[in-house]
Design an enzyme around this catalytic site. Structure first.
Site, PDB file in Angstrom:
ATOM      1  N   THR A  94     -12.184  16.190  74.871  1.00 33.75           N
ATOM      2  CA  THR A  94     -12.310  14.683  74.885  1.00 33.75           C
ATOM      3  C   THR A  94     -12.757  14.210  76.339  1.00 33.75           C
ATOM      4  OG1 THR A  94     -10.738  14.595  73.086  1.00 33.75           O
ATOM      5  CG2 THR A  94     -11.359  12.306  74.392  1.00 33.75           C
ATOM      6  N   LYS A 169     -14.763   9.944  68.869  1.00 32.44           N
ATOM      7  CA  LYS A 169     -13.551  10.418  69.265  1.00 32.44           C
ATOM      8  C   LYS A 169     -12.525   8.998  69.982  1.00 32.44           C
ATOM      9  CE  LYS A 169      -9.818  12.735  70.638  1.00 32.44           C
ATOM     10  NZ  LYS A 169      -8.734  13.249  69.557  1.00 32.44           N
ATOM     11  N   LYS A 244      -5.731   8.691  79.484  1.00 31.59           N
ATOM     12  CA  LYS A 244      -7.236   9.043  79.845  1.00 31.59           C
ATOM     13  C   LYS A 244      -8.053   8.434  78.793  1.00 31.59           C
ATOM     14  CE  LYS A 244      -8.850  12.832  78.115  1.00 31.59           C
ATOM     15  NZ  LYS A 244      -9.323  14.092  77.997  1.00 31.59           N
TER      16      LYS A 244
HETATM   17  P1  NAD Z   1      -3.836  21.104  78.102  1.00 28.76           P
HETATM   18  O1  NAD Z   1      -3.722  20.665  79.357  1.00 28.76           O
HETATM   19  O2  NAD Z   1      -2.703  21.811  77.385  1.00 28.76           O
HETATM   20  O3  NAD Z   1      -4.871  22.447  78.133  1.00 28.76           O
HETATM   21  C1  NAD Z   1      -6.116  22.193  79.024  1.00 28.76           C
HETATM   22  C2  NAD Z   1      -6.127  23.835  79.672  1.00 28.76           C
HETATM   23  O4  NAD Z   1      -7.257  23.858  80.309  1.00 28.76           O
HETATM   24  C3  NAD Z   1      -5.125  24.255  80.476  1.00 28.76           C
HETATM   25  O5  NAD Z   1      -4.401  25.379  79.816  1.00 28.76           O
HETATM   26  C4  NAD Z   1      -5.512  24.340  81.672  1.00 28.76           C
HETATM   27  O6  NAD Z   1      -5.181  25.436  82.660  1.00 28.76           O
HETATM   28  C5  NAD Z   1      -7.298  24.661  81.309  1.00 28.76           C
HETATM   29  N1  NAD Z   1      -8.188  24.584  82.398  1.00 28.76           N
HETATM   30  C6  NAD Z   1      -8.317  23.459  83.235  1.00 28.76           C
HETATM   31  N2  NAD Z   1      -9.375  23.677  84.158  1.00 28.76           N
HETATM   32  C7  NAD Z   1      -9.709  24.838  83.997  1.00 28.76           C
HETATM   33  C8  NAD Z   1     -10.831  25.521  84.232  1.00 28.76           C
HETATM   34  N3  NAD Z   1     -11.767  25.197  85.258  1.00 28.76           N
HETATM   35  N4  NAD Z   1     -11.079  26.822  83.734  1.00 28.76           N
HETATM   36  C9  NAD Z   1     -10.453  27.430  82.837  1.00 28.76           C
HETATM   37  N5  NAD Z   1      -9.384  26.572  82.263  1.00 28.76           N
HETATM   38  C10 NAD Z   1      -9.199  25.407  82.766  1.00 28.76           C
HETATM   39  O7  NAD Z   1      -4.659  20.153  77.220  1.00 28.76           O
HETATM   40  P2  NAD Z   1      -4.939  19.928  75.783  1.00 28.76           P
HETATM   41  O8  NAD Z   1      -3.668  19.237  75.153  1.00 28.76           O
HETATM   42  O9  NAD Z   1      -5.115  21.394  74.910  1.00 28.76           O
HETATM   43  O10 NAD Z   1      -6.155  19.141  75.586  1.00 28.76           O
HETATM   44  C11 NAD Z   1      -7.490  19.913  75.719  1.00 28.76           C
HETATM   45  C12 NAD Z   1      -8.367  18.639  75.267  1.00 28.76           C
HETATM   46  O11 NAD Z   1      -8.517  18.333  74.071  1.00 28.76           O
HETATM   47  C13 NAD Z   1      -8.303  17.301  76.267  1.00 28.76           C
HETATM   48  O12 NAD Z   1      -9.893  16.896  76.440  1.00 28.76           O
HETATM   49  C14 NAD Z   1      -7.460  16.442  75.254  1.00 28.76           C
HETATM   50  O13 NAD Z   1      -7.777  15.126  75.313  1.00 28.76           O
HETATM   51  C15 NAD Z   1      -8.113  16.947  73.989  1.00 28.76           C
HETATM   52  N6  NAD Z   1      -7.338  16.601  72.643  1.00 28.76           N
HETATM   53  C16 NAD Z   1      -5.930  16.991  72.784  1.00 28.76           C
HETATM   54  C17 NAD Z   1      -5.156  16.852  71.748  1.00 28.76           C
HETATM   55  C18 NAD Z   1      -3.780  17.171  71.716  1.00 28.76           C
HETATM   56  O14 NAD Z   1      -2.978  16.793  70.610  1.00 28.76           O
HETATM   57  N7  NAD Z   1      -3.019  17.813  72.651  1.00 28.76           N
HETATM   58  C19 NAD Z   1      -5.690  16.438  70.440  1.00 28.76           C
HETATM   59  C20 NAD Z   1      -7.091  16.185  70.531  1.00 28.76           C
HETATM   60  C21 NAD Z   1      -7.871  16.347  71.749  1.00 28.76           C
END
Ligand code: NAD
Length: 293
Positions: A94, A169, A244
């Site tokens: 997102t 979104k 965010k």
């Molecule tokens: P998270 O923080 O659990 O996971 C993100 C991952 O990306 C981490 O493991 C981090 O180490 C990795 N990362 C960051 N920079 C990196 C890079 N340069 N190279 C490789 N890996 C890297 O976050 P999440 O909850 O999984 O959310 C991910 C996305 O999905 C976000 O944009 C969030 O807004 C969206 N989202 C989350 C949810 C939810 O319920 N958690 C629901 C819908 C959408």
């Protein structure tokens, strides 16, 4: 089955990559966190030491990263310089509409097809493979991506041109942020009026106040066993991520001249919650702040 590079294996990316591996795709996984990579390998993915290594030889690249700056950096430095023609790019993070369109334009310049495909449904939906995908991009890219997305989700909606997935979104998550505050306020009012939380849930979940924040993600412990309220608000979806998304909605509203006063109020409340040490808590924990805790 396709050779898929999956970058970003956090709360959402981890289970999404697992579902692609379960569907017999050859998934090569990378994350900055070694433990996230190890968890993905346990679920059938293959380990890559760097993002550049993950995308070498891939037919499809899927990214699930925190925010626009991570997506720009990973595509500019790691993905685009290391892939050949014909690779399909799918960003499920997102992020702001501008970053999504910027990266898609870079991909187009390199002769590559890219879609923005953010999701809704939370960790539960990611694990069960029942996410909703809202997709921005061209018709051909959407048609190619659909069978891959169907292994991770149930509802796949083509929202229009590049960036429109992100637009859908942030509108959805503005509703989510506002409704979580509304549900939390109602539970705290009920508490002070002497109304039991389960009774309140039983009434409202079958009445006109019902919504996803109540029925699937109830912010007080008890009525919905799977909700983060039952595990001390461990995420789930962090308050930092919700803030965010609410800020993205406010930026977009300001740029487009849309009036979103409740969205602005929700952004203020989540900002207070995050800045009082709760960034890593689940966003439904805002109920505790509204309870005066
Ligand atoms: P998270 O923080 O659990 O996971 C993100 C991952 O990306 C981490 O493991 C981090 O180490 C990795 N990362 C960051 N920079 C990196 C890079 N340069 N190279 C490789 N890996 C890297 O976050 P999440 O909850 O999984 O959310 C991910 C996305 O999905 C976000 O944009 C969030 O807004 C969206 N989202 C989350 C949810 C939810 O319920 N958690 C629901 C819908 C959408």
């Amino acid at each position: 089955m396709a050779k898929i590079a999956f970058i970003g294996l956090g709360n959402m990316g981890g289970p999404m990559a697992a579902n692609l591996a379960k569907a017999q795709h050859h998934v090569t996984a990378f994350d900055l966190s070694d433990s996230a990579v190890a968890a993905a390998v346990e679920k059938g993915a293959h380990k890559a030491a760097t993002a550049a290594e993950a995308v070498k030889g891939a037919e499809v690249v899927v990214t699930m990263l925190p925010a626009g700056k991570h997506v720009r950096e990973v595509y500019e430095k790691d993905v685009l310089p290391n892939i050949g023609k014909g690779v399909l790019l799918i960003d499920c993070s997102t992020i702001d509409v501008d970053s999504a369109r910027h990266v898609a334009a870079l991909a187009a310049k390199a002769g590559l097809e890219m879609i923005d495909a953010p999701v809704s449904g939370g960790v539960g939906g990611a694990t069960a493979g029942t996410l909703t995908f809202m997709v921005g991009g061209g018709d051909a890219a959407f048609a190619k991506a659909k069978p891959i997305l169907e292994k991770m989700g149930k509802n796949i909606v083509h929202a229009g041109a590049s960036g429109n997935g992100q637009a859908a979104k942030i509108c959805n998550n503005m509703i989510l942020g506002v409704s979580m505050v509304a549900v939390s306020e109602a539970f705290m009012l009920a508490k002070r009026l002497g109304l039991d939380a389960q009774k309140m849930f039983d009434v409202v979940s079958t009445s006109s106040g019902s919504c996803w924040s109540l029925v699937n993600y109830c912010p007080v412990p008890g009525p919905v066993p799977a909700s983060p309220a039952n595990r001390d608000y461990q995420p789930g979806f962090t308050a930092a991520m919700m803030l965010k998304d609410l800020m993205l909605a406010q930026q977009a509203a300001s740029a487009a001249g849309a009036s979103t006063p409740l969205g602005a109020e929700a952004a203020q409340l989540f900002s207070l919650f995050v800045n009082s040490g709760n960034a890593a808590k689940d966003f439904s924990g805002i109920v505790r702040m509204l309870d005066g805790k």
